[in-house]
Design a protein around this motif. Structure first.
Motif, mmCIF file in Angstrom:
data_model
loop_
_atom_site.group_PDB
_atom_site.id
_atom_site.type_symbol
_atom_site.label_atom_id
_atom_site.label_comp_id
_atom_site.label_asym_id
_atom_site.label_seq_id
_atom_site.Cartn_x
_atom_site.Cartn_y
_atom_site.Cartn_z
ATOM 1 N N ALA A 165 68.654 43.272 -16.684
ATOM 2 C CA ALA A 165 67.946 42.936 -17.928
ATOM 3 C C ALA A 165 68.858 42.151 -18.864
ATOM 4 C CB ALA A 165 67.443 44.208 -18.604
ATOM 5 N N GLY A 166 70.138 42.505 -18.894
ATOM 6 C CA GLY A 166 71.095 41.760 -19.708
ATOM 7 C C GLY A 166 71.254 40.323 -19.230
ATOM 8 N N LEU A 167 71.280 40.127 -17.928
ATOM 9 C CA LEU A 167 71.363 38.776 -17.380
ATOM 10 C C LEU A 167 70.090 37.992 -17.671
ATOM 11 C CD1 LEU A 167 73.087 39.385 -13.923
ATOM 12 C CD2 LEU A 167 74.098 38.380 -15.965
ATOM 13 N N ALA A 168 68.946 38.667 -17.620
ATOM 14 C CA ALA A 168 67.674 37.997 -17.907
ATOM 15 C C ALA A 168 67.629 37.563 -19.376
ATOM 16 C CB ALA A 168 66.501 38.924 -17.590
ATOM 17 N N MET A 169 68.093 38.433 -20.265
ATOM 18 C CA MET A 169 68.113 38.083 -21.691
ATOM 19 C C MET A 169 69.068 36.939 -21.954
ATOM 20 S SD MET A 169 67.575 41.703 -23.757
ATOM 21 C CE MET A 169 69.299 41.941 -23.871
ATOM 22 N N ALA A 170 70.226 36.929 -21.290
ATOM 23 C CA ALA A 170 71.192 35.848 -21.469
ATOM 24 C C ALA A 170 70.594 34.536 -20.997
ATOM 25 C CB ALA A 170 72.481 36.167 -20.699
ATOM 26 N N ALA A 171 69.850 34.566 -19.890
ATOM 27 C CA ALA A 171 69.218 33.346 -19.377
ATOM 28 C C ALA A 171 68.162 32.838 -20.355
ATOM 29 C CB ALA A 171 68.604 33.611 -18.005
ATOM 30 N N GLN A 172 67.371 33.749 -20.917
ATOM 31 C CA GLN A 172 66.341 33.354 -21.882
ATOM 32 C C GLN A 172 66.976 32.763 -23.126
ATOM 33 O OE1 GLN A 172 64.117 36.957 -22.394
ATOM 34 N NE2 GLN A 172 62.944 36.650 -20.530
ATOM 35 N N ALA A 173 68.085 33.333 -23.574
ATOM 36 C CA ALA A 173 68.759 32.815 -24.771
ATOM 37 C C ALA A 173 69.297 31.414 -24.515
ATOM 38 C CB ALA A 173 69.899 33.763 -25.165
ATOM 39 N N THR A 174 69.821 31.163 -23.315
ATOM 40 C CA THR A 174 70.343 29.859 -22.951
ATOM 41 C C THR A 174 69.219 28.815 -22.915
ATOM 42 O OG1 THR A 174 72.101 30.890 -21.678
ATOM 43 C CG2 THR A 174 71.669 28.584 -21.236
ATOM 44 N N GLU A 175 68.065 29.212 -22.378
ATOM 45 C CA GLU A 175 66.931 28.282 -22.301
ATOM 46 C C GLU A 175 66.440 27.891 -23.672
ATOM 47 O OE1 GLU A 175 63.899 30.116 -19.947
ATOM 48 O OE2 GLU A 175 65.071 30.024 -18.119
ATOM 49 N N GLY A 176 66.579 28.785 -24.630
ATOM 50 C CA GLY A 176 66.092 28.504 -25.977
ATOM 51 C C GLY A 176 67.001 27.598 -26.779
ATOM 52 N N VAL A 177 68.189 27.304 -26.261
ATOM 53 C CA VAL A 177 69.159 26.462 -26.973
ATOM 54 C C VAL A 177 68.759 25.016 -26.906
ATOM 55 C CG1 VAL A 177 71.547 25.667 -27.002
ATOM 56 C CG2 VAL A 177 71.045 28.069 -26.621
#
Length: 138
Positions: free
Chosen positions: A126-138
């Motif tokens: 879940a932490g990796l999924a959240m990190a990926a979502q945060a990166t996509e939003g940049v």
């Protein structure tokens, strides 16, 4: 996060001079093993992971001598499975060569069936999924 870095040796190429499909799969598989190690899997566990789906898009050819990196992220987290996306890019990062989406299932190795992903592994995924979502939003 970079999960694999490698060089495309001439013996990995087909008769057309570019990376052969079977070696794309091997490189993506190595990257997936690194990802599951980050999720907490250690050899010798009573459980493991099995691939149930791999879909690869080939976007730009890779020729002998190229240095490539594969980054991967968790895109979906189920009760018993993880969906991931992995991207093979040139070492300089300027070109995306291919992209793989995969579904891997947590597996009871003695009973030979799927199993519920342990909470500690789910938290890391879940932490990796959240990190990926945060990166996509940049």
């Amino acid at each position: 996060m970079i999960r694999f870095t490698g060089i495309v040796h001439p013996w990995l190429c087909d008769s057309f001079g570019h990376l052969n499909t079977r070696h794309y799969v091997a490189m993506f598989d190595d990257a997936t093993h690194v990802l599951i190690a980050h999720l907490g899997y250690r050899k010798g566990d009573a459980h493991g992971w099995v691939d149930v789906r791999n879909e690869i898009d080939y976007l730009a050819e890779v020729r002998a001598g190229a240095v490539v990196e594969i980054s991967s992220s968790v895109t979906k987290l189920g009760t018993k499975s993880v969906t991931l996306c992995a991207e093979m890019r040139s070492f300089e990062g300027s070109l995306t060569h291919s992209r793989m989406q995969a579904v891997i299932v947590y597996f009871d190795l003695s009973r030979r069936c799927s199993a519920r992903i342990p909470d500690e592994v789910r938290e890391k995924a879940a932490g990796l999924a959240m990190a990926a979502q945060a990166t996509e939003g940049v």
